[in-house]
Design an enzyme around this catalytic site. Sequence first.
Site: not given
Length: 429
Positions: A13, A16, A40-41, A224
């Site tokens: 988180d 990225k 999750g982006h 991650q």
Amino acid sequence: MRGVVIVGAQWGDEGKGKVVDHYALVADLVVRYQGGANAGHTLVVGGQKTVLHLVPSGILHPGKMCAVGPGCVVDPVAFLDEVEALRAVGLTVDASSLMLSERAHLVLPVHRALDAARESAAGPGRIGTTGRGIGPAYEDAVARRGVRFADLSDPDYLRARVEALHFERNLLLTGLGAAPQSVGPTVELLLELRDRLAPLLGDVGRLVAEGAAAGLRVLYEGAQGTLLDVLHGSYPYVTSSSTVAANAASGVGVGPGLLGAVIGITKAYCTRVGAGPFPTELDDMLGERLRAVGHEYGATTGRPRRCGWLDVPALRYAARLNGLTGLALTKLDVLSGLETVRIAVGYRWRGQRWDELPAEPVAITEVEPIYETLPGWSEPLGEARALADLPSAARAFVERVAELSGVPVALVSVGPDREALIELVAPFG
Ligand code: IMP
């Protein structure tokens, strides 16, 4: 042309998605090398939020090729849902823009069921997984009972693989007091999906190797973060894949000689979701403030993230493990408005000073951070596009992070929008 690896330098988180989105502007090929829909982006494009879990964020740039490498584990339903959602906003998502490795392993409903059953049986000892079946899918890959996308081409072979996998996994599910999963619906689902998946399947290693040989610029997108790496992270509170830069080569299927720059993404503070040690965690109003101002809620699960000060010993460890050549420092704007800001520069444990994150589980929970306190700044930073635009205290913070971590800062993110960036070093030179 040697590629650029983007790796999380903390517990995930780190932002990225935004960095990949920016670097994708100058890349030709963006490829994911590990993880699955646990990532999750969240990207803000034109004021609209887009959350991607599996498809690399480069897909938002028309004309770029994106790929999901064999080192990833992919839930085919989640993958196709994402493809449809991207098509719905007018993006071209077909064989000309996206390839999924035929060697990638599938995440099946049985993996999600096992993830959930294990976590609820573990009680207070739970890892706090994302519940996406990631651990069980990687276990099956290593145990040689996994199902790969290539297996979809032969229905009899596929059924035999799914049956053998369910035979073993149902023993465990029932042992944990959970309902066993049936083979039939899973096989039917996969056969139903395979015509939609087939045009996107291919040999990602070959695509990348041939592309690099032809001079294409390749961005290797990690998911991650370093401290969640299965070998090097805060074990056992880790994910089940190798998140570090060295795995970019293997997770895509190319030789390590193709990797060039390694950019570590770090927030100007720290966050963590799920259980596990977090030396600089702030269990107070300040932690709550960081959560509220930084919108620190998981992009995948919506869980509130734990927040704390920047942890340089952990960052130095990430720099060493990944061979970081540059830092992307994100969310600097979140620190605006604090009278002073702190950075952990070392730890004290059992009377000794430690400059890196120790491996012992007791140590990592017992260490006391040694802080350096820097003056804060009150100005918002969202409009800064050069270091000189920053208030002097914010600039001093950036310089101090580079000095303490031993890694030059390549990029600073000063707000959620795409343009809210200060670029110091171009990724491909
Ligand atoms: P799993 O990857 O779902 O098995 O979860 C294992 C650990 O990794 C848990 O602490 C999760 O919260 C954490 N984790 C997994 N994916 C991410 C991510 O993308 N960002 C942050 N933490 C993650």
